[in-house]
Design a protein around this motif. Structure first.
Motif, PDB file in Angstrom:
ATOM      1  N   UNK A  87       0.993  -1.311   0.085  1.00  0.00           N
ATOM      2  CA  UNK A  87      -0.137  -0.133   0.109  1.00  0.00           C
ATOM      3  C   UNK A  87       0.926   1.016   0.058  1.00  0.00           C
ATOM      4  N   UNK A  88       2.092   1.458   0.706  1.00  0.00           N
ATOM      5  CA  UNK A  88       2.769   2.616   0.736  1.00  0.00           C
ATOM      6  C   UNK A  88       3.268   2.695  -0.703  1.00  0.00           C
ATOM      7  N   UNK A  89       3.737   1.645  -1.279  1.00  0.00           N
ATOM      8  CA  UNK A  89       4.130   1.974  -2.856  1.00  0.00           C
ATOM      9  C   UNK A  89       3.060   2.462  -3.542  1.00  0.00           C
ATOM     10  N   UNK A  90       1.925   1.766  -3.485  1.00  0.00           N
ATOM     11  CA  UNK A  90       0.583   1.975  -4.158  1.00  0.00           C
ATOM     12  C   UNK A  90       0.330   3.633  -4.118  1.00  0.00           C
ATOM     13  N   UNK A  91       0.529   4.072  -2.871  1.00  0.00           N
ATOM     14  CA  UNK A  91       0.188   5.601  -2.320  1.00  0.00           C
ATOM     15  C   UNK A  91       1.199   6.635  -3.172  1.00  0.00           C
ATOM     16  N   UNK A  92       2.605   5.841  -3.048  1.00  0.00           N
ATOM     17  CA  UNK A  92       3.740   6.743  -3.445  1.00  0.00           C
ATOM     18  C   UNK A  92       3.512   6.768  -5.097  1.00  0.00           C
TER      19      UNK A  92
END
Length: 186
Positions: free
Chosen positions: A18-23
């Motif tokens: 999720x962190x990379x998706x948001x990034x």
């Protein structure tokens, strides 16, 4: 060409979490709104290039002098430089190693973008960080006196435990997908 290529590479990423998706979402939105996204002086939000440095001894991390956290080498993109070239240059400057890209380059001479992370970079900056895999060989790091002296090779497990949250997912992914004979000392 560089910004268009960068946008294409980031948009094509399959996020690891999720962190990379948001990034990725934040990166693309910011990139579209910046007149000079590679210039750290043009806007507090800008693209940076980082290197995940691996070798037979494991993963190389350094303790950031200002932030006090364990990270991969990386930094700002210089004038007339691409983010992947910045990752290579910064890794050489910060480690003293003769690093090279760890995978094939495409027909345009560009390495694979392996991770994206958007984070606060200190001094009011937001870094749109692009990450590339580099081979660090097996030599001891020898950073210059003005670089962090807290630097070293770590086993994959040690590196994952020690690294900042924004780096853990790519390290965990690489550990699970790479051959132990080419990158790992578990």
């Amino acid at each position: 060409m560089t910004v268009e290529r960068l946008r294409s590479d980031v948009a094509a990423r399959t996020p690891l979490d999720d962190r990379e998706r948001r990034s990725i979402e934040r990166f693309l939105t910011a990139l579209d709104g910046l007149a000079h996204p590679l210039d750290e002086h043009a806007d507090p939000t800008h693209v940076t290039g980082s290197a995940i440095v691996v070798g037979p001894r494991g993963v190389l991390l350094l303790k950031h002098k200002r932030l006090g956290i364990w990270l991969q080498p990386g930094g700002h993109v210089d004038a007339n430089e691409t983010p992947w070239d910045a990752a290579l240059r910064e890794a050489r400057e910060e480690t003293g190693l003769e690093v090279s890209f760890a995978g094939p380059l495409d027909d345009d001479g560009v390495p694979e973008l392996i991770h994206v992370d958007v984070h606060e970079g200190g001094r009011g900056h937001t870094h749109l960080d692009t990450r590339y895999l580099l081979d660090g060989g097996d030599a001891d790091p020898s950073p210059s006196a003005d670089e962090s002296q807290e630097i070293g090779w770590f086993s994959w497990d040690e590196a994952i435990d020690l690294a900042d949250d924004g780096v853990r997912s790519i390290l965990d992914h690489l550990r699970s997908t790479r051959s132990s004979t080419t990158l790992d000392r578990r």
